[in-house]
Design an enzyme around this catalytic site. Structure first.
Site, PDB file in Angstrom:
ATOM      1  CG  ASN A 173      12.908   4.323   5.069  1.00 18.70           C
ATOM      2  OD1 ASN A 173      13.099   5.448   5.535  1.00 18.70           O
ATOM      3  ND2 ASN A 173      13.237   4.012   3.819  1.00 18.70           N
ATOM      4  CD1 TRP A 174       8.925   5.759  10.176  1.00 20.01           C
ATOM      5  CD2 TRP A 174       9.352   7.471  11.552  1.00 20.01           C
ATOM      6  NE1 TRP A 174       8.557   5.371  11.441  1.00 20.01           N
ATOM      7  CE2 TRP A 174       8.817   6.405  12.304  1.00 20.01           C
ATOM      8  CE3 TRP A 174       9.698   8.653  12.217  1.00 20.01           C
ATOM      9  CZ2 TRP A 174       8.620   6.492  13.689  1.00 20.01           C
ATOM     10  CZ3 TRP A 174       9.508   8.737  13.584  1.00 20.01           C
ATOM     11  CH2 TRP A 174       8.968   7.663  14.315  1.00 20.01           C
ATOM     12  CE  LYS A 175      10.248   4.751   1.770  1.00 15.21           C
ATOM     13  NZ  LYS A 175       9.731   4.251   0.498  1.00 15.21           N
ATOM     14  CG  HIS A 186      15.669   3.357   0.349  1.00 13.34           C
ATOM     15  ND1 HIS A 186      14.912   3.843  -0.684  1.00 13.34           N
ATOM     16  CD2 HIS A 186      14.843   2.634   1.135  1.00 13.34           C
ATOM     17  CE1 HIS A 186      13.660   3.434  -0.517  1.00 13.34           C
ATOM     18  NE2 HIS A 186      13.589   2.700   0.575  1.00 13.34           N
ATOM     19  CD  GLU A 192      12.147   6.005  -1.617  1.00 12.77           C
ATOM     20  OE1 GLU A 192      12.461   6.551  -0.547  1.00 12.77           O
ATOM     21  OE2 GLU A 192      11.164   5.235  -1.719  1.00 12.77           O
ATOM     22  CD  GLU A 232      13.159  -1.388   0.861  1.00 14.93           C
ATOM     23  OE1 GLU A 232      12.218  -1.381   1.656  1.00 14.93           O
ATOM     24  OE2 GLU A 232      13.750  -0.351   0.493  1.00 14.93           O
ATOM     25  N   GLY A 264       5.947   1.552  -2.387  1.00 18.70           N
ATOM     26  CA  GLY A 264       4.952   2.622  -2.452  1.00 18.70           C
ATOM     27  C   GLY A 264       3.884   2.413  -3.504  1.00 18.70           C
ATOM     28  CB  SER A 266       3.477  -2.689  -1.070  1.00 18.01           C
ATOM     29  OG  SER A 266       3.641  -1.572  -1.931  1.00 18.01           O
ATOM     30  N   GLY A 303       7.769   1.063   4.737  1.00 17.13           N
ATOM     31  CA  GLY A 303       7.684   2.493   4.463  1.00 17.13           C
ATOM     32  C   GLY A 303       6.351   3.045   4.951  1.00 17.13           C
ATOM     33  N   GLY A 304       5.409   3.220   4.024  1.00 18.51           N
ATOM     34  CA  GLY A 304       4.137   3.876   4.310  1.00 18.51           C
ATOM     35  C   GLY A 304       3.431   3.374   5.565  1.00 18.51           C
TER      36      GLY A 304
HETATM   37  P1  13P Z   1       6.574   1.046   1.251  1.00 19.02           P
HETATM   38  O1  13P Z   1       6.371   0.134   2.422  1.00 19.02           O
HETATM   39  O2  13P Z   1       5.873   2.359   1.396  1.00 19.02           O
HETATM   40  O3  13P Z   1       6.307   0.350  -0.052  1.00 19.02           O
HETATM   41  O4  13P Z   1       8.145   1.439   1.228  1.00 19.02           O
HETATM   42  C1  13P Z   1       9.094   0.441   1.336  1.00 19.02           C
HETATM   43  C2  13P Z   1      10.425   1.067   1.525  1.00 19.02           C
HETATM   44  O5  13P Z   1      10.964   1.697   0.644  1.00 19.02           O
HETATM   45  C3  13P Z   1      11.053   0.931   2.829  1.00 19.02           C
HETATM   46  O6  13P Z   1      12.381   1.326   2.782  1.00 19.02           O
END
Ligand code: 13P
Length: 256
Positions: A9-11, A94, A96, A166, A172, A213, A234-235
């Site tokens: 997920n590149w956000k 998600h 967020e 999640e 993050g 993470s 994510g990251g």
């Molecule tokens: P991180 O891997 O950066 O913790 O993010 C997870 C995430 O929200 C994937 O949707």
């Protein structure tokens, strides 16, 4: 046979040019891990370019959200069939979106139904906040998100769904859930709900990803757990090398 599904997920990262560069890097190293299903979810604007580069490759592409109406006066929203025109997957719910943009279990359910109707495969995110976790409410919160988010979904439709657990406190933060804690939620909370709603055979075959993470150094132990069927990353998905290292870890787990 067990299948592991790793999605990035590149956000709100990567311009179109940067997205093309990243996906090219991923594609150049992906060939050797063909036992793992992998996908990337760029921002809406970059989806068409990334999809074009992924055509004819095993790497799947998804969007990060979708609206539930088919068309109309909904400035800036993107309809399900518009998403389906450019990619195969979409993420809904998600944390967020829930925290920053007012997403509720009810709107998750609307998006899910509309996306499935448009033929998309959907990653549905659930997970408790730190406060809820510390109050011992993880099971209660995840159960509510699952029941209300997946309300009225049939067993047949469920075959196009992946659940992503999640925990918000792990996103993050560099502080992933332990494999045992994550697996407990997958195995003892989410899986029984899937089995109850869709029947055991289908419930058991729905993938439950863990997200929060995931890094190259903890992916293997997470994916080794009985009910962790992959990851939403994510990251670590923003860099070709680290995303490929996570896919490699999944591949190794599958190869025993
Ligand atoms: P991180 O891997 O950066 O913790 O993010 C997870 C995430 O929200 C994937 O949707």
């Amino acid at each position: 046979m067990r299948r592991i599904f790793v999605a990035g997920n590149w956000k709100m990262h990567k311009t179109i040019a940067e997205a093309k560069e990243l996906v090219s890097g991923i594609l150049s190293g992906l060939g050797q891990y063909d036992n793992v299903e992998a996908a990337v979810c760029p921002s809406y604007l970059a989806v068409p370019a990334v999809s074009e580069l992924c055509e004819g490759t095993p790497l799947k592409v998804g969007a990060q959200n979708v609206y539930w109406e088919e068309s109309g006066a909904y400035t800036a929203e993107v309809a399900p069939q518009m998403v389906a025109e450019v990619c195969d997957y979409v993420i809904v719910g998600h944390s967020e979106r829930r925290k920053l943009f007012g997403e509720t279990d009810e709107t998750v359910n609307k998006r899910l139904k509309a996306a499935l109707k448009a033929g998309l495969k959907v990653i549905v995110c659930v997970g408790e906040t730190l406060e809820e976790n510390e109050a011992g409410e993880t099971e209660k919160v995840v159960t509510r998100q699952m029941k209300d988010g997946l309300a009225d979904i049939s067993a047949e439709q469920a075959m196009d769904i992946t659940i992503a657990y999640e925990p918000v406190w792990a996103i993050g933060t560099g502080r992933a859930a332990t494999p045992e804690d994550a697996n407990h939620v997958h195995k003892d909370v989410i899986r029984p709900l899937l089995n109850a709603q869709f029947g055991e055979e289908r419930g058991e075959s729905i993938r439950i990803q863990y997200g929060g993470s995931i890094k190259p150094n903890n992916a293997a132990e997470l994916f080794s757990m009985s009910d962790i069927d992959g990851g939403l990353v994510g990251g670590a998905s923003l860099d070709a090398e680290s995303f490929l290292a996570i896919i490699k870890a999944a591949s190794k787990v599958l190869n025993g």
